[in-house]
Write an enzyme that holds these catalytic residues in place. Structure first.
Site, PDB file in Angstrom:
ATOM      1  N   HIS A   1       5.342   5.944  11.493  1.00  0.00           N
ATOM      2  CA  HIS A   1       4.800   5.851  10.133  1.00  0.00           C
ATOM      3  C   HIS A   1       3.845   7.037   9.949  1.00  0.00           C
ATOM      4  CE1 HIS A   1       3.537   4.277   6.403  1.00  0.00           C
ATOM      5  NE2 HIS A   1       3.177   3.059   6.740  1.00  0.00           N
TER       6      HIS A   1
ATOM      7  N   LYS B   1      25.756  -3.576  -2.159  1.00  0.00           N
ATOM      8  CA  LYS B   1      27.221  -3.535  -2.352  1.00  0.00           C
ATOM      9  C   LYS B   1      27.922  -2.903  -1.161  1.00  0.00           C
ATOM     10  CE  LYS B   1      26.657  -2.637  -7.314  1.00  0.00           C
ATOM     11  NZ  LYS B   1      26.789  -1.554  -8.306  1.00  0.00           N
TER      12      LYS B   1
ATOM     13  N   ARG C   1       0.800  -1.222   0.000  1.00  0.00           N
ATOM     14  CA  ARG C   1       0.000   0.000   0.000  1.00  0.00           C
ATOM     15  C   ARG C   1       0.835   1.275   0.000  1.00  0.00           C
ATOM     16  NH1 ARG C   1      -3.009  -3.825   1.713  1.00  0.00           N
ATOM     17  NH2 ARG C   1      -1.039  -4.438   2.593  1.00  0.00           N
ATOM     18  N   THR C   2       1.820   1.318   0.885  1.00  0.00           N
ATOM     19  CA  THR C   2       2.508   2.599   1.060  1.00  0.00           C
ATOM     20  C   THR C   2       3.252   2.982  -0.214  1.00  0.00           C
ATOM     21  OG1 THR C   2       2.679   2.114   3.398  1.00  0.00           O
ATOM     22  CG2 THR C   2       4.092   3.866   2.558  1.00  0.00           C
TER      23      THR C   2
ATOM     24  N   ARG D   1      11.344   3.845   3.120  1.00  0.00           N
ATOM     25  CA  ARG D   1      11.019   2.883   4.190  1.00  0.00           C
ATOM     26  C   ARG D   1      12.292   2.114   4.500  1.00  0.00           C
ATOM     27  NH1 ARG D   1       5.877  -1.052   4.421  1.00  0.00           N
ATOM     28  NH2 ARG D   1       5.001   0.935   5.104  1.00  0.00           N
TER      29      ARG D   1
HETATM   30  C1  NCD Z   1       1.871  -1.028   8.103  1.00  0.00           C
HETATM   31  C2  NCD Z   1       3.375  -0.850   8.205  1.00  0.00           C
HETATM   32  O1  NCD Z   1       4.105  -1.108   7.258  1.00  0.00           O
HETATM   33  O2  NCD Z   1       3.771  -0.408   9.272  1.00  0.00           O
HETATM   34  N1  NCD Z   1       1.429  -1.186   6.799  1.00  0.00           N
HETATM   35  C3  NCD Z   1       1.138  -0.070   6.073  1.00  0.00           C
HETATM   36  O3  NCD Z   1       2.001   0.728   5.790  1.00  0.00           O
HETATM   37  N2  NCD Z   1      -0.135   0.148   5.747  1.00  0.00           N
HETATM   38  C4  NCD Z   1       1.313  -2.014   9.025  1.00  0.00           C
HETATM   39  C5  NCD Z   1       1.873  -3.395   9.049  1.00  0.00           C
HETATM   40  O4  NCD Z   1       2.801  -3.752   8.313  1.00  0.00           O
HETATM   41  O5  NCD Z   1       1.338  -4.165   9.840  1.00  0.00           O
END
Ligand code: NCD
Length: 305
Positions: free
Chosen positions: A131, A82, A53-54, A103
């Site tokens: 997040h 590397k 999703r993100t 991320r």
């Molecule tokens: C979450 C995350 O990556 O922290 N997912 C997301 O970004 N919607 C929640 C999760 O991984 O449980």
């Protein structure tokens, strides 16, 4: 609110007025204003950890508003493999784009990246820490649903220890006159540093171990999965796996109108029988990632005011 040129690392960097303004901006973008506003802008998505999703909503947000994307979805195809340092990767990529969404599995990685970058860095999750863009889309969904962020009872259920979404959400909600109820097995409680911050604010919160201990109905129950990948000890994970599951019978306790939210991915903590109910708003929540991230990308690049 002027966040042009700023990185989005922690929800704590945003005072209440900014949070409200960003949520309102997300809903304004959703209503169709600002079409094409990101034209000429380039987003780099650097994902050192899995995501559906993100990353896809960042990318969709950018291209559907006229922008372009570059990036990687797997650290194994980047020069991190590397042995390149994160600081070197960022100092290179910042020359290729207007904004970076990153991320990373290490807590604090986004802060470090923002300190070396000349373009805004948006934290798309740093380990079990924060997040923030998820929180903005969660709040936009709550505001869309109730018309307000105050005067609500919001439960958070599940892995409150390792779940970064609930860390950011609890801190953001501490600005509002909303009661938070943290529901988790003892080993997965909300971390002390988050609770300390809530105690220093006017936030009201309560901790319980199980949904059956709820004393009154909820407006929202925000469910999270157990963050299996963050457990140092697999046996500790096995002890809590399957510890909770929400099904239709729970509305007797939660209240028939309780909205169920989840950052997704879901594993087995919400029965699929809920998906077709009006209570389940988790897929709409995920779709709100688009206008929310468009608003954030536009604000930090100066394309949206
Ligand atoms: C979450 C995350 O990556 O922290 N997912 C997301 O970004 N919607 C929640 C999760 O991984 O449980």
């Amino acid at each position: 609110m002027d966040i042009k040129g700023r990185s989005i690392v922690s929800i704590r960097d945003f005072p209440k007025e900014d949070i409200e303004a960003i949520v309102n901006k997300a809903l304004e973008v959703k209503s169709g204003k600002w079409k094409g506003a990101l034209e000429g802008k380039v987003l780099a998505t650097l994902f050192f950890e899995p995501s559906t999703r993100t990353r896809l909503s960042f990318e969709s947000a950018m291209v559907s508003m006229g922008g372009q994307i570059i990036g990687f979805a797997d650290a194994n195809v980047s020069s991190a493999k590397k042995g390149e340092s994160l600081a070197d990767t960022i100092q290179t990529v910042m020359g290729y784009c207007d904004v970076i969404a990153m991320r990373h599995p290490v807590e604090g990685a986004a802060r470090l990246a923002s300190e070396v970058s000349t373009v805004p860095v948006i934290n798309a999750g740093d380990g079990a820490n924060q997040h923030p863009t998820q929180t903005f889309l969660d709040l936009a969904t709550i505001k869309e649903e109730f018309g307000r962020l105050d005067g609500l009872r919001i439960g958070m259920l599940g892995d409150l220890k390792y779940g970064r979404t609930v860390h950011s959400l609890a801190k953001a909600l501490s600005w509002f006159d909303t009661k938070q109820i943290f529901i988790a097995p003892p080993s997965l409680r909300m971390p002390e540093n988050t609770l300390t911050q809530l105690r220093q604010s006017t936030a009201q919160y309560e901790e319980i171990a199980d949904v059956s201990e709820l004393k009154s109905e909820m407006d929202v129950l925000y469910v999270t999965r157990i963050q299996k990948e963050r457990f140092a000890d697999f046996q500790e994970y096995e002890r809590v796996a399957g510890a909770y599951r929400i099904d239709k019978s729970m509305f007797e306790i939660l209240g028939q109108k309780c909205r169920i939210m989840h950052p997704l991915p879901r594993v087995d903590e919400i029965a699929e029988e809920l998906d077709a109910t009006e209570n389940a708003i988790y897929f709409r929540q995920a779709h709100n990632g688009i206008p929310t991230r468009q608003a954030l990308l536009g604000l930090v690049t100066g394309a949206i005011q």
